[in-house]
Design a protein around this motif. Sequence first.
Motif, short mmCIF file in Angstrom:
data_model
loop_
_atom_site.label_atom_id
_atom_site.label_comp_id
_atom_site.label_asym_id
_atom_site.label_seq_id
_atom_site.Cartn_x
_atom_site.Cartn_y
_atom_site.Cartn_z
N ALA A 207 0.85 -1.19 0.00
CA ALA A 207 0.00 0.00 0.00
C ALA A 207 0.89 1.24 0.00
CB ALA A 207 -0.90 -0.01 1.23
N LEU A 208 0.49 2.20 -0.82
CA LEU A 208 1.23 3.45 -0.92
C LEU A 208 0.45 4.56 -0.23
CD1 LEU A 208 2.48 3.47 -4.63
CD2 LEU A 208 3.81 2.97 -2.57
N TYR A 209 1.12 5.31 0.62
CA TYR A 209 0.49 6.46 1.25
C TYR A 209 1.09 7.75 0.73
CZ TYR A 209 -1.14 2.77 4.28
OH TYR A 209 -1.71 1.62 4.74
N SER A 210 2.27 7.65 0.16
CA SER A 210 2.92 8.80 -0.46
C SER A 210 3.95 8.29 -1.44
CB SER A 210 3.58 9.69 0.60
OG SER A 210 4.65 9.02 1.22
N VAL A 211 4.25 9.11 -2.44
CA VAL A 211 5.27 8.78 -3.43
C VAL A 211 6.12 10.03 -3.66
CG1 VAL A 211 5.75 8.10 -5.80
CG2 VAL A 211 3.84 7.06 -4.57
N HIS A 212 7.42 9.84 -3.69
CA HIS A 212 8.34 10.91 -4.07
C HIS A 212 8.85 10.62 -5.49
CE1 HIS A 212 9.87 11.89 0.29
NE2 HIS A 212 8.64 11.41 0.33
N TRP A 213 9.20 11.70 -6.21
CA TRP A 213 9.91 11.56 -7.47
C TRP A 213 11.19 12.39 -7.42
CZ3 TRP A 213 8.92 8.23 -11.37
CH2 TRP A 213 7.66 7.63 -11.41
N TYR A 214 12.29 11.78 -7.91
CA TYR A 214 13.60 12.43 -7.94
C TYR A 214 14.20 12.27 -9.33
CZ TYR A 214 13.35 12.56 -2.86
OH TYR A 214 12.94 12.80 -1.56
N VAL B 5 17.89 14.75 -7.11
CA VAL B 5 17.28 16.03 -6.80
C VAL B 5 15.77 15.83 -6.72
CG1 VAL B 5 16.82 18.36 -7.66
CG2 VAL B 5 19.11 17.36 -7.88
N PHE B 6 15.19 16.37 -5.68
CA PHE B 6 13.76 16.23 -5.43
C PHE B 6 12.93 16.93 -6.50
CE2 PHE B 6 9.94 15.93 -3.00
CZ PHE B 6 9.30 17.15 -3.10
N LEU B 7 11.89 16.26 -6.99
CA LEU B 7 10.95 16.87 -7.93
C LEU B 7 9.62 17.17 -7.25
CD1 LEU B 7 11.53 14.69 -11.13
CD2 LEU B 7 12.36 17.01 -10.68
N MET B 8 9.02 16.16 -6.64
CA MET B 8 7.72 16.38 -6.00
C MET B 8 7.34 15.21 -5.12
SD MET B 8 5.30 15.88 -9.33
CE MET B 8 6.47 16.78 -10.35
N ILE B 9 6.38 15.50 -4.22
CA ILE B 9 5.77 14.48 -3.38
C ILE B 9 4.28 14.44 -3.70
CG2 ILE B 9 5.06 13.87 -1.03
CD1 ILE B 9 7.53 15.06 0.04
N LEU B 10 3.72 13.24 -3.74
CA LEU B 10 2.28 13.08 -3.88
C LEU B 10 1.76 12.37 -2.66
CD1 LEU B 10 3.55 12.20 -7.05
CD2 LEU B 10 1.33 13.25 -7.36
N LEU B 11 0.75 12.99 -2.05
CA LEU B 11 0.26 12.47 -0.77
C LEU B 11 -1.13 11.88 -0.83
CD1 LEU B 11 1.44 15.34 1.59
CD2 LEU B 11 2.51 13.11 1.23
N LYS B 12 -1.96 12.39 -1.74
CA LYS B 12 -3.34 11.94 -1.74
C LYS B 12 -3.64 11.19 -3.03
CE LYS B 12 -4.97 15.86 0.97
NZ LYS B 12 -5.88 17.03 0.97
N GLY B 13 -4.56 10.22 -2.98
CA GLY B 13 -4.92 9.49 -4.17
C GLY B 13 -5.47 10.39 -5.24
N GLY B 14 -4.96 10.26 -6.45
CA GLY B 14 -5.47 11.01 -7.58
C GLY B 14 -4.98 12.43 -7.67
N GLU B 15 -4.22 12.87 -6.66
CA GLU B 15 -3.78 14.27 -6.68
C GLU B 15 -2.62 14.43 -7.64
OE1 GLU B 15 -2.95 15.81 -2.86
OE2 GLU B 15 -2.13 17.69 -3.58
N GLN B 16 -2.68 15.46 -8.45
CA GLN B 16 -1.58 15.76 -9.35
C GLN B 16 -0.81 16.96 -8.86
OE1 GLN B 16 -3.41 16.03 -13.31
NE2 GLN B 16 -2.26 14.17 -13.78
N LYS B 17 0.50 16.83 -8.99
CA LYS B 17 1.37 17.94 -8.62
C LYS B 17 2.18 18.31 -9.85
CE LYS B 17 1.10 18.10 -3.93
NZ LYS B 17 1.03 19.30 -3.09
N GLY B 18 2.71 19.50 -9.85
CA GLY B 18 3.48 19.93 -11.01
C GLY B 18 4.79 20.57 -10.64
N HIS B 19 5.74 20.43 -11.55
CA HIS B 19 7.07 21.04 -11.39
C HIS B 19 7.52 21.40 -12.79
CE1 HIS B 19 11.21 21.45 -9.89
NE2 HIS B 19 11.56 20.83 -10.99
N GLU B 20 7.58 22.70 -13.11
CA GLU B 20 7.87 23.13 -14.49
C GLU B 20 6.86 22.47 -15.41
OE1 GLU B 20 12.67 23.59 -13.76
OE2 GLU B 20 11.91 21.90 -14.91
N LYS B 21 7.31 21.74 -16.42
CA LYS B 21 6.39 21.04 -17.32
C LYS B 21 6.35 19.56 -16.94
CE LYS B 21 6.89 24.25 -21.12
NZ LYS B 21 7.32 24.46 -22.52
N ILE B 22 6.66 19.25 -15.70
CA ILE B 22 6.62 17.89 -15.21
C ILE B 22 5.50 17.80 -14.18
CG2 ILE B 22 7.90 16.07 -14.04
CD1 ILE B 22 10.48 17.42 -15.02
#
Lengths: 114, 106
Positions: free
Chosen positions: B27-34, B43-60
């Motif tokens: 089970a995933l409760y959070s995901v990081h991307w580097y 280098v850290f890009l973003m963290i996602l904490l909630k199901g279905g939530e989208q986060k953005g970093h530049e055009k990523i």
Amino acid sequence: NAGVTQTPKFRILKIGQSMTLQCAQDMNHNYMYWYRQDPGMGLKLIYYSVGAGITDKGEVPNGYNVSRSTTEDFPLRLELAAPSQTSVYFCASSYYTGFNEKLFFGSGTQLSVL
Amino acid sequence: QQPVQSPQAVILREGEDAVINCSSSKALYSVHWYRQKHGEAPVFLMILLKGGEQKGHEKISASFNEKKQQSSLYLTASQLSYSGTYFCVAGNMLTFGGGTRLMVKP
């Protein structure tokens, strides 16, 4: 702020020697980690610490020891170095506030065991 | 257990899009991307904490489906600077996936 500082940057060891990789952070982070990264591979967790005096094993702890006597410092000890421990070692720290916040990394230590 | 990433490698032309997937058997409760460049620390890009939530970093941007235990990283209109190896990181012990090597060519 310096962030996470690792020393040394490079080291060559002979088989059977021992050494300590130093890691210090000045961000008052509660969590600290040691990872190793073999060429072309992902990072593998060696040990981690959730606070001063508390450490626990990660995925690949064999051949290593750690201690955390202060919030700032988290040294990694290699006893009886082996060629299989040739790798790049990264120290990292983070806040844990109910979830793991982002990792701050040191610049890494390139270790060769010959 | 290590998150599984796909594809393992991708080559793009500048301006093209790519998707990198990450899945976990736990089970995933959070995901990081580097993102990691050769010879450097991740280098850290973003963290996602909630199901279905989208986060953005530049055009990523990224999505996180908690029920499917999956996360995806979306790179749009890729730039040369996007080249590197991308890692998803998950779990209480912050376990790294195997990585996806991305090369953007002119």
